[in-house]
Structure formats: structure tokens, C-alpha cells
Design an enzyme around this catalytic site. Structure first.
Site, PDB file in Angstrom:
ATOM      1  N   TYR A   1       2.367  -4.008  11.322  1.00  0.00           N
ATOM      2  CA  TYR A   1       3.239  -5.143  11.038  1.00  0.00           C
ATOM      3  C   TYR A   1       3.752  -5.641  12.386  1.00  0.00           C
ATOM      4  O   TYR A   1       4.439  -4.902  13.099  1.00  0.00           O
ATOM      5  CB  TYR A   1       4.424  -4.730  10.160  1.00  0.00           C
ATOM      6  CG  TYR A   1       4.085  -4.463   8.722  1.00  0.00           C
ATOM      7  CD1 TYR A   1       3.932  -5.517   7.825  1.00  0.00           C
ATOM      8  CD2 TYR A   1       3.941  -3.163   8.248  1.00  0.00           C
ATOM      9  CE1 TYR A   1       3.633  -5.276   6.487  1.00  0.00           C
ATOM     10  CE2 TYR A   1       3.638  -2.921   6.917  1.00  0.00           C
ATOM     11  CZ  TYR A   1       3.486  -3.978   6.043  1.00  0.00           C
ATOM     12  OH  TYR A   1       3.193  -3.737   4.723  1.00  0.00           O
TER      13      TYR A   1
ATOM     14  N   ARG B   1      -2.887   4.820   7.604  1.00  0.00           N
ATOM     15  CA  ARG B   1      -3.412   4.740   6.251  1.00  0.00           C
ATOM     16  C   ARG B   1      -4.591   5.675   6.060  1.00  0.00           C
ATOM     17  O   ARG B   1      -4.951   6.448   6.948  1.00  0.00           O
ATOM     18  CB  ARG B   1      -3.822   3.294   5.949  1.00  0.00           C
ATOM     19  CG  ARG B   1      -2.646   2.331   5.869  1.00  0.00           C
ATOM     20  CD  ARG B   1      -3.084   0.996   5.355  1.00  0.00           C
ATOM     21  NE  ARG B   1      -3.939   1.173   4.185  1.00  0.00           N
ATOM     22  CZ  ARG B   1      -4.700   0.225   3.666  1.00  0.00           C
ATOM     23  NH1 ARG B   1      -4.743  -0.973   4.228  1.00  0.00           N
ATOM     24  NH2 ARG B   1      -5.446   0.471   2.605  1.00  0.00           N
TER      25      ARG B   1
ATOM     26  N   ASP C   1       0.808  -1.216   0.000  1.00  0.00           N
ATOM     27  CA  ASP C   1       0.000   0.000   0.000  1.00  0.00           C
ATOM     28  C   ASP C   1       0.843   1.267   0.000  1.00  0.00           C
ATOM     29  O   ASP C   1       0.307   2.358  -0.033  1.00  0.00           O
ATOM     30  CB  ASP C   1      -0.969   0.020   1.188  1.00  0.00           C
ATOM     31  CG  ASP C   1      -0.253   0.128   2.532  1.00  0.00           C
ATOM     32  OD1 ASP C   1       0.988  -0.004   2.559  1.00  0.00           O
ATOM     33  OD2 ASP C   1      -0.934   0.343   3.540  1.00  0.00           O
TER      34      ASP C   1
ATOM     35  N   PRO D   1       8.030  -6.647   3.257  1.00  0.00           N
ATOM     36  CA  PRO D   1       7.264  -5.474   2.836  1.00  0.00           C
ATOM     37  C   PRO D   1       7.518  -4.215   3.652  1.00  0.00           C
ATOM     38  O   PRO D   1       7.029  -3.157   3.298  1.00  0.00           O
ATOM     39  CB  PRO D   1       5.812  -5.946   3.034  1.00  0.00           C
ATOM     40  CG  PRO D   1       5.886  -6.903   4.170  1.00  0.00           C
ATOM     41  CD  PRO D   1       7.216  -7.605   4.036  1.00  0.00           C
TER      42      PRO D   1
END
Length: 696
Positions: A295, A287, A59, A370
Site C-alpha cells: 500500500y 501474502r 485479502d 483498507p
């Protein structure tokens, strides 16, 4: 045995893109530029999954990716929906083992780009690429779902024939049930699935349908000129080519949650790196729509050589691990939208294709953790690099030797990315050192230093492509016979992307970002830094350079197809260092530098009422009197730096890979509107008026 004609068909296409994730969609979008210019090109993109399935878990969009999105015309749409990241907060345990904020640093290194890192659901990023591709291709390039590749054969005897279709790919059309894999045992959307809330049902159903005239089980044999495998970490295309991924996996297991948090943690809307004393680590990424991504390092370790059973890691397991790490702060969540669990590994392919006919990109050729925000970005930048070259070859503008530079430019970057991620993920996953004698723990100062140093690399702005037929550096005769003159633009690195600085459009004084002049349309930019063009000696140099551009022997005249505008392949942009009062647009030699009535070709590095003096020449390290010439590739990377006299450098660079059209546009003749008498009269009158006004 005769095939049932209702279940079998044959076709041809110029490029078949396998996989409609970010890498595949970027490939389609860049190739759409060329398909728009040459409508007989056939570009197809297929995917084995319906859009009911989540196509990835990334993202984050880095600065360089946003610069490219700006050149595609979709950056502002993405930014309007996204959450931009400004701060990174570092939390570490104190002497009592309690986590405390130990530092704050900028999320994006100041000065490296006008764009900051931002986060937006991958489904929305793909949506913008899909819409832009449909618009650019007039609806001709759209994802075909659900289709699976079953076989691929390459006719080695035909790979060097530019007109051949040497690749045969067998496709099979799937039914809905076969294209929808099962979730791994939970009701909440996991890593295989697209979040339903991101797409309305009407759009989803319309996207899911098989192509018109197709039915489940149908077989199609496709003759292809080129194939691009953008089909993920378990790439079928890569395995069919026999290309191995080299690397290793750690024993670290991480869980990921997307949810709205309820917490007294003070930096919940900043990006955070949290190291606990004994319970592991958490990265927080705020976000859009009040969501936060967590995470979370899980305490269980993977067994070497065995696949992780992700069904064990429920959202409750991941959330409980996050609570332990973030204690004494409290954490509850609502609106859990998505979760997954993954096993950190770093692998890279040693080659990125075969015969410069079949290519692999994105996760198909490099996989990593990621947390550094590289997966989706690196994947899209792979096909950003590949597809302008492929478009040039497909449209007859370049020879096939240009395609080999995809491998030589992107594979070294992928290896550097793997090395970076290897170090970064271990620093992030390691236990904090208890004291200077704790050799098994991670030194938090080292972690902070690595975080800061990685900023430019992670942003995507540090890429420096090696010398090749597409990058003229030292004039290596085996690679490129042209030697750049970097001393003429000390802060412009040949092989790096052109840094954006502000300039002033001469016609009306509009403040303009140089990168905004790099619109993605397949054209090279020849930037003429004209220096003090009002000085007679400098204007004489400009006139001579313009005479070359307008002559029959110039690269513009020789490589631009007849019937096309002269800026179709070579867009000449002039940036002078005079004020707008010292010189007029009409003083510049026409039509080479000042085409008829085109007010978007000449810019000034001069004082502005609103921003002051942008000092672009100073920032680029260019002599403000003599200037220079900078060639920028269609992907925004600097190819050559030379002076106004060295027109042979332009010839040698482009002659190294360009292909002359059957009929070229030829020399430019001087049209009536540039009659020198009128020119001289108007400019001298304007100067006289200015002198009178100054005296008054």
C-alpha cells in the site's frame, strides 16, 4: 402490450441476495443452514458480474472472522492456503531522514484469540464459501450470473404479514459483453478484475454461463419475502431505498501492488508500517505464494469534490513512489499480479434497511480505507449477524421483532469502525513530526500507541452489542425484561462473543476448544457450568435444573418442533469442575444433561496429561463450586448469564422473540436406560473401586 414469454418470467423466493462478494456469500452460507433443515426455503443470490471480474481487493482475515469460519467448517482449508501474520515492524526516519526500524510488535494481540490474522486472495476466500454453500444446500443455492436489478417495489401494507411476499424486484439477464466492464487502460489486472491465475479456465467458464433456460435480455419479476443488498459501495439497493451515506473523503491517494519483491529490505516478510521523512508512507503485507502487497501513499492529492482519475496511476508510478519511501533500500518486483489506486474516504449509512424487509450490508452501508483490514471482515460479520436471525424468522422459530436487532447491533459498530478508520488512516498518511514543536506532523509514539490499542478492535473480538431483545443485560423494560447476573461469570461479557477456552471431553479426555462446540447450525447453546457436581448440594441444584429442562414448561419443550431432536434449537452442554476420577458421566441427570449415548454433551475443567489444567472456570471468572448458566446465540455471542435456580430468566429471554411451533416436542420422559437403581448401583460401585485403588 403482451410480454414475449421467452423473454419474461415471474417467480417467488424467500430471500434474494443482491451481490456475490464476501458479504453476499456469507449471507448465502448462513442461510444454507436453514435451507438444509427446511428444504422448501428458496434462497437466491445474484451478481451482475461474471467471475472473470475481480469482486474486490481485500485479502486479510481477522481473528474473529476466522473463529466464525471455524464454526462453518472451512477455517482450516483457508489457513492451509493463507499466510499468517505474526509481526508488525515499524519504520520511521531518524535525525538524518533515513528510515530505520524503530520497533516490532505482535500483529495479533496475544491472548485475544487462538487465530492470528492471515491473508489470502479474496477470490479463494469466496471459493471456499461458494463450495461450502453448495455442499450445505445440496447444490440448491448457487450464484446466478450475470443478472442486474432494474426496479424494486415494496407493498407497505403487507410488510408485517410474516407469510407475505411484499417486495417485487425486476431483474434483467445480461450478455457477456455487458457484464464485463473495461479495465482502466492497463494490461495488468487492476482493481476491477479477478486475477486469472487464481481460477482455472474450466472453472471460470462454467461459472460464467447464464442460468439454464435464461438468455440475454430476459426480464424476471421476483416476489420476495426479504432482500439483502450486498452490492458494494455504489449499492443499487441502498440508492433505491433512498438511504444516504454520511461522511467525508480525505485528499490522500494510495496505490496498491501485489507482486513478488526483490529487495534488501530486511522485514519484507513481516507486516510493516513505514513512514518516510517527506515522501509518504508504505504498508507492507506479506501474502501467500511469496507475494507481497504494497500500500503506497502517492504524493499527488485529490481535489475535494472531484473523482480521482485512476488511469494516471500505473504500476510504474506506484512502484516508483514505493522506492522513494523505502530508500535507501532497493526494490524491484516480478510477477505483478494486480494493482489499483484508491481515494481514502469514510462513510456510513444511518439506517441499514427498510421495514425489516430490505437490508443492506457490507460496503453498501459502510466504506473506509483498507489498511486496517476491516472491509471484507466487517462485511461478512454484517451478514453473519443478520442471517441467523433471518433464518430463525423464515423457519418460524422467531418473531419478526428479532430482525430489528440487526440495525441496533451493526450500525453502532459501523460508526465506531468509521471513527477508528478516520483516526488510523490520518495517522498513517501524515508526515512524521520533525520535533516536539512540529504540530503539523504525526507523533510516532502516538502512532505506535494507536496501532497497539487498535489491535483488539481490528481483530473483531472487541464487539460488545447493546441491550436488545437478543441481548439481556440490565433488564431494560423497553428492550429486554431479563437482567443478566454478570457477577457469576466475571470475564464473560454479555453482548460479546464467547471467548474460547480449553476443556476436556469427559468421555475420553479429548482436549476441546469451547468455540468448537458452537458449530453453525442455527442452535442456541445453553452452557451449564455445573461446578463441583460431586457435592450433594450442587448435584441437587443440577437435578432441579434438569427437571426444568425436561418439563413441559421449559423453553426446550415449548419451542422445539415435534419430530425434532431436543438439541435442534437448544443445545445443552455441561462443563463441570471435577476431575474425571471424581465423577462419572452417568452421575449427571438424564436425559437433560446426559442424553442417551451422547458422549459429546459433558466436559470437564480438569487436569490433562498433555496441556496441564486448562483452568477454564478461572479464566471465565466462574465460581468452580456453584457454577452458572450461560446462553450463547447461534452467532457465538453471549445473550444471558444467570444461575441454575433462575429458570424464569430463560423463559423470559426466549419468550421475548421466539415463536412456538404448531406442535412442540413437549416434556421429556425418562427412558428405561436411566433407571435410577442401575444408575445408583454403577456409580456407587465405581466410587468404591476408586477408593480401594487409592487405599492400595
Amino acid at each position: 402490450m403482451t410480454q414475449d414469454p421467452t423473454k419474461y418470467k415471474e417467480s417467488e423466493c424467500d430471500v434474494l441476495i443482491v451481490g456475490a462478494g464476501p458479504a453476499g456469500m456469507m449471507a448465502a452460507r448462513v442461510l444454507a443452514n436453514y435451507q438444509r433443515q427446511q428444504p422448501d426455503l428458496k434462497i437466491r443470490i445474484i451478481d451482475k458480474r461474471s467471475t472473470k471480474i475481480f469482486t474486490g481487493q481485500a485479502d486479510g482475515l481477522q481473528s474473529r472472522t476466522l473463529e466464525c469460519m471455524q464454526n462453518l467448517g472451512i477455517a482450516q482449508k483457508i489457513l492451509a492456503e493463507s499466510n499468517e501474520l505474526y509481526t508488525i515492524a515499524l519504520y520511521n526516519p531518524d535525525e538524518n531522514g533515513i528510515i530505520r526500524r524503530t520497533d516490532r510488535i505482535p500483529d495479533t494481540m496475544p491472548g485475544i484469540s487462538r487465530f492470528h490474522q492471515c491473508v489470502l486472495h479474496q477470490g479463494r476466500i469466496e471459493r471456499h464459501l461458494i463450495d461450502s454453500t453448495l455442499e450445505t444446500s445440496n447444490g440448491r443455492i448457487k450464484i446466478e450470473r450475470p443478472i442486474i436489478t432494474e426496479d424494486m417495489e415494496i407493498d407497505e401494507s403487507a410488510v408485517e404479514d410474516p407469510d407475505a411476499y411484499p417486495i417485487t424486484v425486476t431483474l434483467r439477464y445480461l450478455g457477456e459483453e455487458e457484464s464485463t466492464p473495461l479495465q482502466f487502460g492497463h494490461k495488468v489486472e487492476n482493481g476491477l478484475y479477478r486475477s486469472v491465475s487464481m481460477m482455472d479456465a474450466e472453472d471460470e467458464d462454467a461459472q460464467y454461463k447464464l442460468p439454464e433456460g435464461a438468455e440475454p435480455g430476459m426480464i424476471e419479476k421476483v416476489k420476495c419475502k426479504y432482500v439483502i443488498g450486498c452490492d458494494g459501495g455504489h449499492s443499487w439497493v441502498r440508492r433505491k431505498l433512498g438511504i444516504e451515506m454520511v461522511g467525508e473523503q480525505t485528499d490522500y491517494i494510495w496505490g496498491v501492488l501485489d507482486a513478488i519483491p526483490h529487495t534488501n529490505f530486511p522485514d519484507i516478510r513481516s507486516r510493516c508500517a513505514i513512514h518516510s521523512a517527506e515522501s509518504g508512507s508504505v504498508m507492507i503485507i506479506p501474502r501467500e505464494k511469496d507475494l507481497v502487497r504494497f500500500y503506497v501513499q502517492l504524493q499527488e492529492r485529490a481535489i475535494p469534490g472531484q473523482r480521482v482519475d485512476r488511469s494516471k496511476y500505473t504500476p510504474d508510478v506506484v512502484l516508483e513512489a514505493a522506492r522513494k519511501i523505502m530508500a535507501p533500500y532497493t526494490l524491484d518486483i516480478t510477477n505483478l499480479e494486480w494493482f489499483t489506486a484508491y481515494h481514502i474516504g469514510q462513510r456510513v449509512a444511518h439506517i441499514f434497511g427498510k421495514d425489516d424487509r430490505v437490508f443492506i450490508a457490507g460496503d453498501a452501508c459502510h466504506t473506509h480505507s483498507p489498511k486496517a483490514g476491516q472491509g471484507m471482515n466487517a462485511s461478512m460479520m454484517d451478514t453473519w449477524n443478520l442471517c441467523w436471525k433471518l433464518g430463525m424468522v423464515l423457519t418460524g422459530r422467531a418473531n419478526r421483532n428479532l430482525l430489528s436487532t440487526y440495525q441496533t447491533e451493526r450500525q453502532p459498530f459501523a460508526q465506531a469502525l468509521i471513527d477508528f478508520d478516520h483516526k488510523f488512516s490520518r495517522l498513517f498518511s501524515g508526515r512524521p513530526a520533525k520535533d516536539v514543536a512540529d504540530e503539523m506532523g504525526v507523533n510516532m509514539e502516538e502512532f505506535k500507541s494507536a496501532f497497539i490499542k487498535s489491535g483488539k478492535f481490528a481483530s473483531g473480538t472487541a464487539i460488545d452489542y447493546n441491550e436488545s431483545v437478543a441481548v439481556a443485560k440490565t433488564g431494560d423494560p423497553k428492550l429486554n425484561k431479563v437482567k443478566s447476573k454478570p457477577e457469576l461469570a466475571k470475564n464473560i461479557g454479555v453482548g460479546t462473543r464467547l471467548q474460547s477456552e480449553r476443556v476436556i471431553r469427559h468421555a475420553e479426555g479429548l482436549v476441546t476448544e469451547v468455540q468448537d462446540l458452537l458449530v453453525s447450525n442455527g442452535a442456541f447453546r445453553i452452557f451449564v457450568f455445573a461446578g463441583k457436581a460431586n457435592q450433594p448440594e450442587q448435584m441437587a441444584r443440577l437435578n432441579k435444573f434438569a427437571e426444568y429442562l425436561d418439563s413441559a414448561d421449559s423453553v426446550v419443550s415449548r419451542y422445539t418442533p415435534a419430530g425434532r431432536k431436543r438439541d435442534f434449537i437448544f443445545d445443552v452442554i455441561t462443563i463441570h469442575s471435577n476431575s474425571r476420577e471424581e465423577i462419572e458421566m452417568q452421575d449427571f441427570p438424564a436425559p437433560a444433561l446426559y442424553p442417551k449415548w451422547d458422549y459429546k454433551k459433558i466436559y470437564a475443567d480438569c487436569e490433562d496429561w498433555h496441556i496441564g489444567h486448562p483452568r477454564a472456570y478461572e479464566k471465565y471468572g466462574i465460581d468452580p463450586v456453584k457454577g452458572c448458566v450461560v446462553v450463547v446465540r447461534p452467532d457465538g455471542y453471549v445473550a444471558l448469564v444467570t444461575d441454575l435456580e433462575s429458570t424464569k430468566d430463560l423463559d423470559a429471554y426466549f419468550d421475548g422473540f421466539m415463536q412456538a411451533p404448531k406442535k412442540a416436542v413437549g416434556a421429556q420422559t425418562e427412558p428405561d436406560w436411566t433407571a435410577k437403581g442401575l444408575y445408583k448401583k454403577t456409580t456407587e460401585a465405581a466410587k468404591a473401586d476408586r477408593a480401594s485403588a487409592t487405599a492400595a
